[in-house]
Each structure stands twice: as structure tokens, then as C-alpha cells.
Design a protein around this motif. Sequence first.
Motif: not given
Length: 362
Positions: A245-274
Motif C-alpha cells: 500500500l505504501l509503495i502505491a502511495h509513494d508512486s501517487d505522491v511522486k506523480e502528483a508532485s511531478k504534475q504540480k511542477c509541470q503546471q507551475q512551469q507552464q504558468q511561468g512560475q518559479t518552482v520551489l523544491h522542498s
Amino acid sequence: MELEDQWWKGQLAADIYQALRYKELKLPSYKGQSPQLNLRRYFADLIAITSNRFRLCPAARHLAVYLLDLFMDRYDVTVQQLHMVSLSCLLLASKFEEREDHVPKLETLNTLGSMSSMNLVLTKQGLLHMELLLLETFSWNLYLPTAAHFIDYYLSIAVLDGDLHDGWPMASLEKTKSYMAKYADYFLEVSLQDHIFLCFAPSLVAAACVAASRLILHLSPSWAPQLQRLTGYAWENLMPCVEKLLIAHDSDVKEASKQKCQQQQQQGQTVLHSSGQLATVTQYLQLPSMQYPQKAPQAGLAANHRSVSYVSHSTSSLQGPSGPQHCDTQTIATSLDPKPGISNRAYPVSMHYSYPAPCFDR
């Protein structure tokens, strides 16, 4: 199943639970030998999307996917026929688990966007023939417990007054219970997406969903003695399922983070990495007496956390497998022949992976 609403709160809860545990011992065996096993995720998504469209209860959705798994495991079904089989499983499960007025109607099913995209039209006669075949396959027995039938009983004590969050007393018991219910529901849906979870007893999967939720929410102890007594499962029994279950959660979190970064880049925003340090899963899968580092409790679910993939899908965007989508239901009964045995597929699991577990806003 014909169970009283909120049976887990009634005087017969313990008796009903024991009846479910006894029944799960007699569940049909699953070998994972369908030649179409690589399409299983797609049809599980189709059932889930249609179920969400009609607001069916989780028990109906899980029973429908379980019926599909067992049917595919016993018969060699074509891709075209699997569409009819999947929707027939959902209809049959909803008739068994839901009130009559909640059962999807044929006319409404044919208006769904996914039906037109698949060029599939359901007929009353075709559905009746398919449902009859399913009932005969399962010897007219649909009393098949799934993890969804156990989860509410376990959630009744999933969060306790004495639990600690990050080593501190909980700021709000009710809010934590709300988060627990959401994460348990998330992990419950995750368990639908891979046939590997069928190797575990349904009650164990439900208990693992609660255990995984407690880890993500940083509650300690990870597995309270009260939960062990109620479920009958020790922490060691749950670890293999919790890990998946945690493997699936890990995959979902990484995919969501990737999509969020892509959206921010498309909007011309600065992506802040944790710059926060990632924790390995093996650090979370410790004994139930583990205590987390003390720091101020945090509130709110992470903004970038998403549920399983099909939750965000619409019925119009679901794309079916390639090939003609017409389904001749008259030939299904004669073309579904039992298959010879096929070796089970291996499921690679590594104990060395990391995930951020962003369950609270910072």
C-alpha cells in the motif's frame, strides 16, 4: 449483503464480524492466470468510474471488481466481451449490496460518455444473459466478503484518545478521525488496482489500510493493542500488505508532485523544491511501540496529495483498449471456455524505497 446500516455500531457487531471472518475462509481461490490480466486495471477503473457516477457504496464497487477477477480467472474472455462482463458484475453487485432505487438503470448506463466512446450499447436481454452466466459461475452465491465490508468496523477504533501525533497529544480527535477515514478510503481503493492484494484475506487488507493510514498520519503507537485485539492481526501479519500500500502511495505522491511542477512551469512560475529529508519506508515499518520525533503538530491534508488515478477521471475520458468494441452477448455463453493453468506472475517488491508522506500542510 443484507446488513443493517452502520452494523458496526450495533449490538450484533461482533457477531456479524465473526460471520464475515468465517465466510472469508470459504472464498473461491484466485490464481491470477487470466490472459487478459494486463487489462485488469482498465476494467477495474471502468467499474470504479461507473460506480462513482451512480454513487454506489464501496461494498458494491469492491464486490463488482472481485466478481470480475474471479470470472477472468476462470474463463478466457475477449476484450470486447470484458466490457459487458465488467458492467454486468457492477449491476449484479449493486443489486446485492444496494437498495433497489440505487441500482443503475439500463437507459442511464447507455448515456454515459464511456459507452459512446467504446461504441457499446447494452441491451436488456444481453445483460440478463450475462448476469445469469455470472450467477451460474458462482453457484448463485454472492455472499463474498471484501475489504470494504470490514473497513468500517476497524475504523470504529482506528483513532484512540491516547494516540500521539508526532509524539504530542492530538490537537483535535475529531479532525484526526476525519483524516483517518479519508486515508483509509484512499488505501481501500488502492487495493482494487492490483490483483496482488487478492493473495491477502479481505479482513487483513482492511486492517492494513488502517495501519498504513496511521503511519501516514504519524500516529503512535503504529498498531495499538486495541486494534490488534479487534482485528486479530499482529503488526507482523500486516507488514507485507502495508508495504505494498505504501509503495502505491509513494508512486501517487511522486506523480502528483511531478504534475504540480509541470503546471507551475507552464504558468511561468518559479518552482520551489522542498529540501526536507525523505524517510525510508523501513523507518515507518517499525514495531507498534515506535515513537516519532517530537515536533509541533500540523493540520490539513497535503495540497499535492491525490487519490488513486481513476478518481479524477471522467467517464468521457476513459479510453478503452484498441480493437472493435461491439459486443455480441448472444455468443458469450458458448465462447467462454475454461483455460488451462497459467503460472502466477511475480510481483517485485523492494524494501528500500522512500516517500515524503506529506499528510499535513506545512
